[in-house]
Write a protein that holds these residues in place. Sequence first.
Motif, short mmCIF file in Angstrom:
data_model
loop_
_atom_site.label_atom_id
_atom_site.label_comp_id
_atom_site.label_asym_id
_atom_site.label_seq_id
_atom_site.Cartn_x
_atom_site.Cartn_y
_atom_site.Cartn_z
N MET A 85 0.82 -1.20 0.00
CA MET A 85 0.00 0.00 0.00
C MET A 85 0.85 1.25 0.00
O MET A 85 0.53 2.22 -0.71
CB MET A 85 -0.93 0.01 1.22
N TYR A 86 1.95 1.28 0.78
CA TYR A 86 2.74 2.52 0.77
C TYR A 86 3.48 2.69 -0.55
O TYR A 86 3.77 3.81 -0.96
CB TYR A 86 3.66 2.65 1.99
N PHE A 87 3.79 1.58 -1.24
CA PHE A 87 4.35 1.73 -2.58
C PHE A 87 3.33 2.34 -3.53
O PHE A 87 3.65 3.24 -4.32
CB PHE A 87 4.82 0.37 -3.12
N VAL A 88 2.09 1.84 -3.47
CA VAL A 88 1.02 2.39 -4.31
C VAL A 88 0.77 3.85 -3.98
O VAL A 88 0.67 4.70 -4.87
CB VAL A 88 -0.27 1.56 -4.14
N LEU A 89 0.68 4.15 -2.68
CA LEU A 89 0.43 5.53 -2.27
C LEU A 89 1.59 6.45 -2.63
O LEU A 89 1.39 7.62 -2.95
CB LEU A 89 0.17 5.58 -0.77
N TYR A 90 2.81 5.92 -2.56
CA TYR A 90 3.96 6.72 -2.96
C TYR A 90 3.90 7.05 -4.45
O TYR A 90 4.19 8.18 -4.86
CB TYR A 90 5.26 6.00 -2.63
N GLY A 91 3.52 6.05 -5.26
CA GLY A 91 3.36 6.31 -6.69
C GLY A 91 2.30 7.35 -6.96
O GLY A 91 2.47 8.24 -7.80
N MET A 92 1.18 7.27 -6.23
CA MET A 92 0.12 8.27 -6.39
C MET A 92 0.60 9.64 -5.93
O MET A 92 0.29 10.67 -6.57
CB MET A 92 -1.10 7.84 -5.58
N MET A 93 1.34 9.67 -4.84
CA MET A 93 1.84 10.94 -4.30
C MET A 93 2.77 11.64 -5.29
O MET A 93 2.67 12.86 -5.48
CB MET A 93 2.57 10.68 -2.99
N THR A 94 3.66 10.88 -5.93
CA THR A 94 4.60 11.51 -6.87
C THR A 94 3.88 12.09 -8.08
O THR A 94 4.32 13.10 -8.65
CB THR A 94 5.66 10.50 -7.33
N VAL A 95 2.77 11.47 -8.48
CA VAL A 95 1.98 12.04 -9.58
C VAL A 95 1.33 13.34 -9.13
O VAL A 95 1.29 14.32 -9.88
CB VAL A 95 0.91 11.03 -10.05
N ALA A 96 0.84 13.35 -7.89
CA ALA A 96 0.13 14.54 -7.39
C ALA A 96 1.03 15.75 -7.25
O ALA A 96 0.56 16.89 -7.35
CB ALA A 96 -0.53 14.23 -6.05
N VAL A 97 2.32 15.55 -7.01
CA VAL A 97 3.23 16.67 -6.79
C VAL A 97 4.01 17.04 -8.05
O VAL A 97 4.84 17.96 -8.01
CB VAL A 97 4.22 16.38 -5.64
N THR A 98 3.77 16.36 -9.17
CA THR A 98 4.49 16.63 -10.42
C THR A 98 3.49 16.90 -11.54
O THR A 98 2.33 16.49 -11.46
CB THR A 98 5.40 15.45 -10.80
N PRO A 99 3.94 17.54 -12.62
CA PRO A 99 3.01 17.89 -13.71
C PRO A 99 2.45 16.68 -14.46
O PRO A 99 1.33 16.73 -14.95
CB PRO A 99 3.86 18.77 -14.63
N ASN A 100 3.23 15.60 -14.59
CA ASN A 100 2.75 14.43 -15.33
C ASN A 100 3.42 13.17 -14.81
O ASN A 100 4.39 13.24 -14.04
CB ASN A 100 3.01 14.59 -16.84
N HIS A 101 2.91 12.01 -15.25
CA HIS A 101 3.41 10.75 -14.71
C HIS A 101 4.80 10.40 -15.21
O HIS A 101 5.46 9.54 -14.63
CB HIS A 101 2.43 9.62 -15.03
N ASN A 102 5.26 11.03 -16.28
CA ASN A 102 6.62 10.77 -16.76
C ASN A 102 7.66 11.30 -15.77
O ASN A 102 8.63 10.61 -15.43
CB ASN A 102 6.83 11.40 -18.14
N ILE A 103 7.45 12.52 -15.30
CA ILE A 103 8.34 13.09 -14.29
C ILE A 103 8.21 12.31 -12.98
O ILE A 103 9.21 12.03 -12.30
CB ILE A 103 8.03 14.58 -14.07
N ALA A 104 6.98 11.92 -12.65
CA ALA A 104 6.76 11.14 -11.43
C ALA A 104 7.50 9.81 -11.48
O ALA A 104 8.05 9.36 -10.47
CB ALA A 104 5.26 10.89 -11.24
N ALA A 105 7.55 9.18 -12.66
CA ALA A 105 8.25 7.90 -12.80
C ALA A 105 9.75 8.06 -12.57
O ALA A 105 10.40 7.20 -11.95
CB ALA A 105 7.98 7.31 -14.18
N ILE A 106 10.31 9.17 -13.04
CA ILE A 106 11.74 9.41 -12.85
C ILE A 106 12.06 9.60 -11.37
O ILE A 106 13.01 9.02 -10.83
CB ILE A 106 12.18 10.65 -13.66
N ILE A 107 11.24 10.41 -10.69
CA ILE A 107 11.46 10.68 -9.26
C ILE A 107 11.30 9.41 -8.44
O ILE A 107 12.14 9.08 -7.59
CB ILE A 107 10.50 11.77 -8.77
#
Length: 423
Positions: free
Chosen positions: A297-319
């Motif tokens: 769950m914290y892995f899933v929530l972390y993935g969701m969190m990185t999308v919420a704080v970045t403009p798109n999921h590509n940047i979120a994937a890098i972070i």
Amino acid sequence: MDEPTSGLDARAAAIVMRTVRNTVNTGRTVVCTIHQPSIDIFEAFDELFLMKRGGQEIYVGPLGHQSSQLIKYFEEVPGVPKIKDGYNPATWMLEVSASSQEQMLGVDFAEVYKNSDLYRRNKALIQELSVPRPGTKDLYFPTQYSQSFLVQCMACLWKQHWSYWRNPPYTAVRFLFTTFIALIFGTMFWDLGSKWNTQQDLINAMGCMYAAIIFLGSQYGSTVQPVVAVERTVFYREKAAGMYSALPYAFAQVLIEVPYVFVQTLVYGLIVYAMMGLDWTAEKFFWFLFFFFFSLMYFVLYGMMTVAVTPNHNIAAIISSFFYAIWNLFSGFIVPRPRIPIWWRWYYWATPVAYTLYGIIVSQFGEIQDVMDSGSTVEEFLKDYFGFERSFLGATAGIILAFDVLFAFIFAYSIKAFNFQRR
């Protein structure tokens, strides 16, 4: 009305606008956008709201007979050429207020309007009409949204349920992937959970649990990011329409993952727990499912969190990929905590994977008093080599929960505070 004459010939457009004009003559107000109108259609309007690129006002006021007031307003701007006889005022208006003309004349028509008497009259009229008449009350709504917070949460959760149910490339494929990985790990680490006579046997069993949480967790965190990115785009539209606020949406987005992750945890736990030959006691099986579920769950929530704080999921994937690598390094398996340099040991305590490994290993092997080939008991080996103590199990469980709550809170706050929508 949004461009009611688009796609029509001149005769059809004239018929439509004549009908609109007749509707206005009955006392109703019609707000209408128009594209390249003819003279007759343009002069059928009473007032004009003209904006330049970027949404800045250029002219807000009456057209006048044969657009006389509009023409007078623009011709009074220094440098603007006079309109030719018989020329369409709508076409002339757009030509003289174009960006190229602004640069040539050195004027900003938005500033010209803000400094005009027309602008001041409009503001005074707005102020006057904003005051309720004697004996009447202004429009008032007790809440911003038509439904309560609970109803919004239920509606958003129901919407997310159908969104996930109709997305088998995400939900069903992830379920099959989890089952496949469980079978691979179960057959590869067959019956290692019941062997702890040597240090290598115990480390092999730990390696299975460690590799599974890193492998599955990073996959879960990565695959949820495109889904959340698409859902966020829908959220921007529906929030702008006043359908619901950010918190019910965030609550639903987090909660909808719970049953899916729980079923996948249960499938993985039953397969791997049985194949590895771990101790079938209620307490140990519960702790295994507990740590595995909340870790995924914290892995899933972390993935969701990185999308919420970045403009798109590509940047979120890098972070997120960067931090997955850091978590892997500081998890306490590759380099045990007592052997991590003191100046980096603080980050071990800030790594959620470290608590997952700590909790799973201690709950399964932390109280075993059997003597290993090294002469120490399993409990002593875990304490001396890895720094794991059974007494810290409850605190470890609490910290794992805290990471889930933290990532969910950051996700909800970021969804509410940040808007990366581009117009």
